[in-house]
Design a protein around this motif. Sequence first.
Motif, mmCIF file in Angstrom:
data_model
loop_
_atom_site.group_PDB
_atom_site.id
_atom_site.type_symbol
_atom_site.label_atom_id
_atom_site.label_comp_id
_atom_site.label_asym_id
_atom_site.label_seq_id
_atom_site.Cartn_x
_atom_site.Cartn_y
_atom_site.Cartn_z
ATOM 1 N N GLY A 1 -8.718 3.263 -1.887
ATOM 2 C CA GLY A 1 -8.418 4.690 -1.853
ATOM 3 C C GLY A 1 -9.711 5.479 -1.825
ATOM 4 O O GLY A 1 -10.652 5.165 -2.552
ATOM 5 N N ARG B 1 -4.608 7.568 -3.836
ATOM 6 C CA ARG B 1 -4.670 7.024 -2.479
ATOM 7 C C ARG B 1 -4.674 5.494 -2.496
ATOM 8 O O ARG B 1 -4.153 4.859 -1.584
ATOM 9 C CB ARG B 1 -5.904 7.560 -1.753
ATOM 10 N N ASN C 1 -6.619 4.196 2.444
ATOM 11 C CA ASN C 1 -5.892 5.456 2.472
ATOM 12 C C ASN C 1 -6.809 6.556 1.946
ATOM 13 O O ASN C 1 -7.545 6.363 1.025
ATOM 14 C CB ASN C 1 -4.636 5.354 1.608
#
Length: 568
Positions: A533, A555, A568
Motif C-alpha cells: 500500500g 491501501r 494499491n
Amino acid sequence: MLKKFLYAFWILILLICVFFGLRNNSYETFIQSMENRTFDIRQNIQVNSGVRKHNKDIVIVAIDDASYEYILDNYGEWPLPRDKYAQMVNYVEKQHPENIAFDLMFVKSMKSGDMADNTLINIFKKYNNVYTAMNLDDQPKDLRIPPQLPDKLTVKPYPNASDAMEYTNCRVILQGILNATSNIGMINVSRSEDGVLRRMPLYLKYDGKYYPQLGYLISSKTGKLKNFTPDKDGSVILNWYGGAGTFENIPMYKLLKAAEGKGKLNYNFKNKTVYFGATAASLFDIKTVPVDKVYPGVEVQATYVNNLTDGSLIKKTSPVVNIILGIILAVLTAIFVLKIESILVALGLSVTVYFLYTIMTYYLMVYKNLWVEIVPPLNIAILTFIAAVVIRYLIKSRDFDKQYKLATTDGLTDLYNHRYFQEQMLRYCNHAKRYNTIFSLIILDIDFFKKFNDNYGHQSGDVVLRQVAYTLKKNVRATDIVCRYGGEEMSIILPNAKKEEAVSIAQKLCDMVAAKMFKLSNNRESHVTISLGVSTYGETDGTEPSKIIESADKRLYNAKEHGRNRVN
C-alpha cells in the motif's frame, strides 16, 4: 563510518609526515634543535639561581676596549709588541701563579721585530707553566703548504673517542716557540648547527695525529683533570657558571703599566691560573653560548678549564635511555587516557607528569651534571596521547555504533525497527512542512504468511522474512529507509518521491519478490508474494505521521482484498 574514516585518514597523514621527516633527517634536526634550546634554558635557570660557583683562582687578563685603546695610543699599533707580553709574564711569575695561558696566537708578524719575538721565545724556555695557542684550519694548499708539527705536541685519544674533528691545514706560530716548549694547545671550538657553542673538543686530528685543545692540555699537565667520559668525537659538553664577565677580569693595560713600572697593580697572582685573551668586541673573538649571546672566547677557555678541574662537565644520556624514558611517559599517558573517564582529567594528569619530568631533568643537570633529554621523550609521550585519544574515541564510536544499531535495528531482518520508523516519519513530516518538500510511504506484508508458517514451520518463516528484507534493501534507492513494521509487515520511507514514483517502485518490488525462489530450511524452496500500500505526504493522504501510515495501511488491505500480490 565517516568519523572512523577521518580518524584513520588523520593517523595516516601523521605517519606519512613522520616517515618523510625521518627519511630526510628534517624531523630529527628539528627535534634536536628544540632539545638544544631546552639545554640552554636549563643552563640559564641554573646560572640565574647561582647554584654553580666558578673557580675564583682562574682570572683573565683582558684585552678589553680600554686596553685596546691604551695600546693604540701608546704603541701606535695592534698587536702589542711581543716583548711587552714577556714583561707581563715576568711580572706575574714573581707572584708564583699556577699557570699562565695565552688565548692568543703568536704567528709571524711584520710589525714585531726579531728582538721582541726572541724575548717572548725566551719566556717559554724559562717557565714551564706558560702555555700558548695555535689553530688548525682547512685552508687550501695553494695558500699555505700544510706544515709538519712536532710530535711532542701530540696526545693519545681516549678509547672509543677517536672520531675527532679533522683538519687539513694549520696556522703555525713562531718556530722558536715550537722549538722551546710543548705547552701549545689548539683553540678550535665546536659549534652546534644553530651556531651556539655547547661543546668543546678534547683534541683535534691533523695529519693523522691528535693535538690537544688548550684547556685540556693545561688541565692534564697540572694533574687536576677529573674523571669523565667524552663522546665518540672526543668532545665534552660545557657546564656554564654565568654570562660574560663571570670570571675576574683584569684590564691588560693595568698589568702592562705595572710591568713597565708606570703604575701599581694591587692584585696577587699566587696559585692562580691566568688567561690572557681578548674581550673587546672589535678584536672579533666573540662566541654565542647557551647563557650569553656575546661571550669572549677567552672566557670559554676559562670555563672549559674550570669544568675539567672541578668535574662538572655535562654528561648526556644515551639514545637508549631517552627511548626508555619516552616509553615510560607513553605508558603513563596511555593509562591516563584509556582508563580515566574524563579526558580533561587525563590531560591534566599527563601535563602534570610531563611538568614533573621536566623539573626532574633540571635538577639532574644541576646536581648530577646529567643532560636528560626533554624533547624526544615528551615527543613520544605527546604522540602517544594523541594516538590514545584517537583510539579511545574510535572505541567509543564503535561502542556507540553498536548500541545505536541495537537500539534502531530489528535483530531478525537487520532492517530498522518500528521505533526508528516512527522517529523518521516524524522527522520527514516536519521537514516537509518546513521546506515544502514531499515524501512517500510503502507498507507491505507477505501474503498468507500465517499459512506459510503452518505449512513449513516458523524457522522457514524466519528465513523467508530475512530474504524478503534483503531483497527490499538491495533494490531501493540509497536514501530510502526500509523498516520492519511488525510481524511480517515492512515499511519503506521514500524521500522526495511523488505518488507515481512510489507506486512504480512498489510495483517493481512486488514483481521482483514474486519472481524470486526463496530457499527454506532443509534445502526446500518456495515462491512467496507481497502486497503493498502506498501513501504520499499531502492533502490526500495527510500531513501527520499517523494519517500517512493509516492511508498506506488502508491501501495495503485493499490490495489484499483484491487478490494480493499487487500494489494499491
